[in-house]
Design a protein around this motif. Structure first.
Motif, PDB file in Angstrom:
ATOM      1  N   LYS A  12       0.845  -1.180   0.000  1.00 39.53           N
ATOM      2  CA  LYS A  12       0.000   0.000   0.000  1.00 39.53           C
ATOM      3  C   LYS A  12       0.890   1.242   0.000  1.00 39.53           C
ATOM      4  O   LYS A  12       1.808   1.352   0.805  1.00 39.53           O
ATOM      5  N   HIS A  13       0.628   2.178  -0.913  1.00 38.78           N
ATOM      6  CA  HIS A  13       1.400   3.417  -0.986  1.00 38.78           C
ATOM      7  C   HIS A  13       1.159   4.216   0.297  1.00 38.78           C
ATOM      8  O   HIS A  13       0.011   4.376   0.723  1.00 38.78           O
ATOM      9  N   PRO A  14       2.224   4.718   0.923  1.00 37.07           N
ATOM     10  CA  PRO A  14       2.051   5.374   2.225  1.00 37.07           C
ATOM     11  C   PRO A  14       1.230   6.661   2.185  1.00 37.07           C
ATOM     12  O   PRO A  14       0.586   7.011   3.172  1.00 37.07           O
ATOM     13  N   ILE A  15       1.217   7.376   1.072  1.00 34.65           N
ATOM     14  CA  ILE A  15       0.486   8.646   0.997  1.00 34.65           C
ATOM     15  C   ILE A  15      -0.855   8.480   0.292  1.00 34.65           C
ATOM     16  O   ILE A  15      -1.898   8.884   0.805  1.00 34.65           O
ATOM     17  N   TYR A  16      -0.840   7.855  -0.897  1.00 37.81           N
ATOM     18  CA  TYR A  16      -2.038   7.801  -1.721  1.00 37.81           C
ATOM     19  C   TYR A  16      -2.976   6.654  -1.362  1.00 37.81           C
ATOM     20  O   TYR A  16      -4.138   6.679  -1.724  1.00 37.81           O
ATOM     21  N   GLY A  17      -2.472   5.637  -0.688  1.00 35.18           N
ATOM     22  CA  GLY A  17      -3.318   4.520  -0.300  1.00 35.18           C
ATOM     23  C   GLY A  17      -3.580   3.510  -1.399  1.00 35.18           C
ATOM     24  O   GLY A  17      -4.248   2.514  -1.170  1.00 35.18           O
ATOM     25  N   LYS A  18      -3.060   3.756  -2.590  1.00 33.22           N
ATOM     26  CA  LYS A  18      -3.249   2.837  -3.704  1.00 33.22           C
ATOM     27  C   LYS A  18      -2.301   1.640  -3.544  1.00 33.22           C
ATOM     28  O   LYS A  18      -1.165   1.796  -3.082  1.00 33.22           O
ATOM     29  N   TYR A  19      -2.773   0.453  -3.921  1.00 33.27           N
ATOM     30  CA  TYR A  19      -1.926  -0.728  -3.868  1.00 33.27           C
ATOM     31  C   TYR A  19      -1.098  -0.805  -5.142  1.00 33.27           C
ATOM     32  O   TYR A  19      -1.621  -0.685  -6.244  1.00 33.27           O
ATOM     33  N   ILE A  20       0.204  -1.016  -4.968  1.00 36.26           N
ATOM     34  CA  ILE A  20       1.110  -1.094  -6.111  1.00 36.26           C
ATOM     35  C   ILE A  20       1.882  -2.406  -6.040  1.00 36.26           C
ATOM     36  O   ILE A  20       2.068  -2.982  -4.973  1.00 36.26           O
ATOM     37  N   ASN A  21       2.324  -2.881  -7.204  1.00 39.23           N
ATOM     38  CA  ASN A  21       3.073  -4.137  -7.284  1.00 39.23           C
ATOM     39  C   ASN A  21       4.560  -3.865  -7.166  1.00 39.23           C
ATOM     40  O   ASN A  21       5.094  -2.967  -7.821  1.00 39.23           O
ATOM     41  N   ARG A  22       5.213  -4.661  -6.366  1.00 41.28           N
ATOM     42  CA  ARG A  22       6.665  -4.656  -6.262  1.00 41.28           C
ATOM     43  C   ARG A  22       7.133  -6.058  -6.605  1.00 41.28           C
ATOM     44  O   ARG A  22       6.590  -7.043  -6.106  1.00 41.28           O
ATOM     45  N   SER A  23       8.144  -6.168  -7.462  1.00 42.66           N
ATOM     46  CA  SER A  23       8.616  -7.489  -7.853  1.00 42.66           C
ATOM     47  C   SER A  23      10.129  -7.576  -7.681  1.00 42.66           C
ATOM     48  O   SER A  23      10.830  -6.565  -7.638  1.00 42.66           O
ATOM     49  N   ARG A  24      10.590  -8.825  -7.577  1.00 45.32           N
ATOM     50  CA  ARG A  24      12.001  -9.080  -7.363  1.00 45.32           C
ATOM     51  C   ARG A  24      12.343 -10.427  -7.986  1.00 45.32           C
ATOM     52  O   ARG A  24      11.572 -11.384  -7.879  1.00 45.32           O
ATOM     53  N   LYS A  25      13.483 -10.508  -8.656  1.00 40.93           N
ATOM     54  CA  LYS A  25      13.926 -11.772  -9.228  1.00 40.93           C
ATOM     55  C   LYS A  25      14.907 -12.423  -8.266  1.00 40.93           C
ATOM     56  O   LYS A  25      15.876 -11.794  -7.829  1.00 40.93           O
ATOM     57  N   ILE A  26      14.658 -13.681  -7.934  1.00 38.03           N
ATOM     58  CA  ILE A  26      15.477 -14.417  -6.967  1.00 38.03           C
ATOM     59  C   ILE A  26      16.008 -15.673  -7.641  1.00 38.03           C
ATOM     60  O   ILE A  26      15.265 -16.409  -8.286  1.00 38.03           O
ATOM     61  N   MET A  27      17.307 -15.924  -7.466  1.00 35.50           N
ATOM     62  CA  MET A  27      17.917 -17.158  -7.955  1.00 35.50           C
ATOM     63  C   MET A  27      17.673 -18.251  -6.924  1.00 35.50           C
ATOM     64  O   MET A  27      17.858 -18.023  -5.727  1.00 35.50           O
ATOM     65  N   ALA A  28      17.264 -19.432  -7.382  1.00 38.65           N
ATOM     66  CA  ALA A  28      16.985 -20.540  -6.477  1.00 38.65           C
ATOM     67  C   ALA A  28      17.637 -21.823  -6.988  1.00 38.65           C
ATOM     68  O   ALA A  28      17.807 -22.010  -8.189  1.00 38.65           O
ATOM     69  N   HIS A  29      17.976 -22.697  -6.053  1.00 37.12           N
ATOM     70  CA  HIS A  29      18.610 -23.980  -6.362  1.00 37.12           C
ATOM     71  C   HIS A  29      17.540 -25.007  -6.722  1.00 37.12           C
ATOM     72  O   HIS A  29      16.595 -25.215  -5.969  1.00 37.12           O
ATOM     73  N   ASP A  30      17.682 -25.628  -7.881  1.00 38.01           N
ATOM     74  CA  ASP A  30      16.766 -26.664  -8.363  1.00 38.01           C
ATOM     75  C   ASP A  30      17.609 -27.905  -8.672  1.00 38.01           C
ATOM     76  O   ASP A  30      18.063 -28.088  -9.801  1.00 38.01           O
ATOM     77  N   PRO A  31      17.849 -28.778  -7.689  1.00 36.66           N
ATOM     78  CA  PRO A  31      18.818 -29.867  -7.874  1.00 36.66           C
ATOM     79  C   PRO A  31      18.445 -30.883  -8.948  1.00 36.66           C
ATOM     80  O   PRO A  31      19.323 -31.484  -9.561  1.00 36.66           O
ATOM     81  N   GLU A  32      17.154 -31.071  -9.210  1.00 37.56           N
ATOM     82  CA  GLU A  32      16.734 -32.083 -10.180  1.00 37.56           C
ATOM     83  C   GLU A  32      16.427 -31.498 -11.559  1.00 37.56           C
ATOM     84  O   GLU A  32      16.017 -32.241 -12.453  1.00 37.56           O
ATOM     85  N   ASN A  33      16.569 -30.199 -11.739  1.00 43.03           N
ATOM     86  CA  ASN A  33      16.235 -29.526 -13.002  1.00 43.03           C
ATOM     87  C   ASN A  33      14.806 -29.855 -13.438  1.00 43.03           C
ATOM     88  O   ASN A  33      14.543 -30.148 -14.595  1.00 43.03           O
ATOM     89  N   GLU A  34      13.854 -29.801 -12.497  1.00 41.21           N
ATOM     90  CA  GLU A  34      12.482 -30.185 -12.803  1.00 41.21           C
ATOM     91  C   GLU A  34      11.572 -29.016 -13.136  1.00 41.21           C
ATOM     92  O   GLU A  34      10.459 -29.225 -13.598  1.00 41.21           O
ATOM     93  N   CYS A  35      12.002 -27.784 -12.931  1.00 41.76           N
ATOM     94  CA  CYS A  35      11.160 -26.613 -13.202  1.00 41.76           C
ATOM     95  C   CYS A  35      11.261 -26.199 -14.663  1.00 41.76           C
ATOM     96  O   CYS A  35      12.317 -26.307 -15.285  1.00 41.76           O
ATOM     97  N   GLN A  36      10.137 -25.717 -15.185  1.00 44.28           N
ATOM     98  CA  GLN A  36      10.086 -25.143 -16.522  1.00 44.28           C
ATOM     99  C   GLN A  36       9.631 -23.694 -16.406  1.00 44.28           C
ATOM    100  O   GLN A  36       9.073 -23.297 -15.388  1.00 44.28           O
ATOM    101  N   GLU A  37       9.873 -22.912 -17.445  1.00 49.86           N
ATOM    102  CA  GLU A  37       9.439 -21.515 -17.434  1.00 49.86           C
ATOM    103  C   GLU A  37       7.919 -21.452 -17.337  1.00 49.86           C
ATOM    104  O   GLU A  37       7.219 -22.198 -18.010  1.00 49.86           O
ATOM    105  N   GLY A  38       7.429 -20.566 -16.464  1.00 48.31           N
ATOM    106  CA  GLY A  38       5.999 -20.398 -16.289  1.00 48.31           C
ATOM    107  C   GLY A  38       5.424 -21.163 -15.110  1.00 48.31           C
ATOM    108  O   GLY A  38       4.281 -20.951 -14.729  1.00 48.31           O
ATOM    109  N   ASP A  39       6.181 -22.073 -14.502  1.00 46.54           N
ATOM    110  CA  ASP A  39       5.695 -22.824 -13.347  1.00 46.54           C
ATOM    111  C   ASP A  39       5.530 -21.904 -12.148  1.00 46.54           C
ATOM    112  O   ASP A  39       6.319 -20.983 -11.944  1.00 46.54           O
ATOM    113  N   LEU A  40       4.509 -22.167 -11.328  1.00 49.63           N
ATOM    114  CA  LEU A  40       4.362 -21.493 -10.047  1.00 49.63           C
ATOM    115  C   LEU A  40       5.033 -22.361  -8.999  1.00 49.63           C
ATOM    116  O   LEU A  40       4.702 -23.547  -8.866  1.00 49.63           O
ATOM    117  N   VAL A  41       5.995 -21.784  -8.260  1.00 47.07           N
ATOM    118  CA  VAL A  41       6.786 -22.561  -7.308  1.00 47.07           C
ATOM    119  C   VAL A  41       6.835 -21.872  -5.950  1.00 47.07           C
ATOM    120  O   VAL A  41       6.564 -20.675  -5.835  1.00 47.07           O
TER     121      VAL A  41
END
Length: 88
Positions: A33-62
């Motif tokens: 929530k924006h501290p002044i306007y009260g509107k909800y805004i999206n914040r995103s971040r890219k995180i590197m994660a360890h996938d030992p079995e190489n089982e994830c594909q692009e677009g998967d929700l994890v």
């Protein structure tokens, strides 16, 4: 002193890259929530994660969780694949 009582932080996101060996990039989006306007805004971040079995594909929700650092940029690991991507 033991770290057994501490729970690792976990977040959910979408896999945006799986081109690395045993690693994925996850885009985590949250709404704040924006501290002044009260509107909800999206914040995103890219995180590197360890996938030992190489089982994830692009677009998967994890779910990823914090862990001890595995490399310079990778301190998260894959916990579960919540939903597989639909390939058309």
């Amino acid at each position: 002193m033991s770290d057994e009582g501490k729970l690792a932080r976990s977040v959910s996101g979408r896999v945006v890259s799986n081109k690395m060996e045993k690693s994925v990039t996850v885009l985590v989006t949250r709404k704040i929530k924006h501290p002044i306007y009260g509107k909800y805004i999206n914040r995103s971040r890219k995180i590197m994660a360890h996938d030992p079995e190489n089982e994830c594909q692009e677009g998967d929700l994890v779910t990823i969780a914090e862990t001890k650092p595995r490399s310079k940029r990778k301190a998260w690991e894959l916990r579960s694949i919540d939903r597989k991507a639909v390939l058309i």
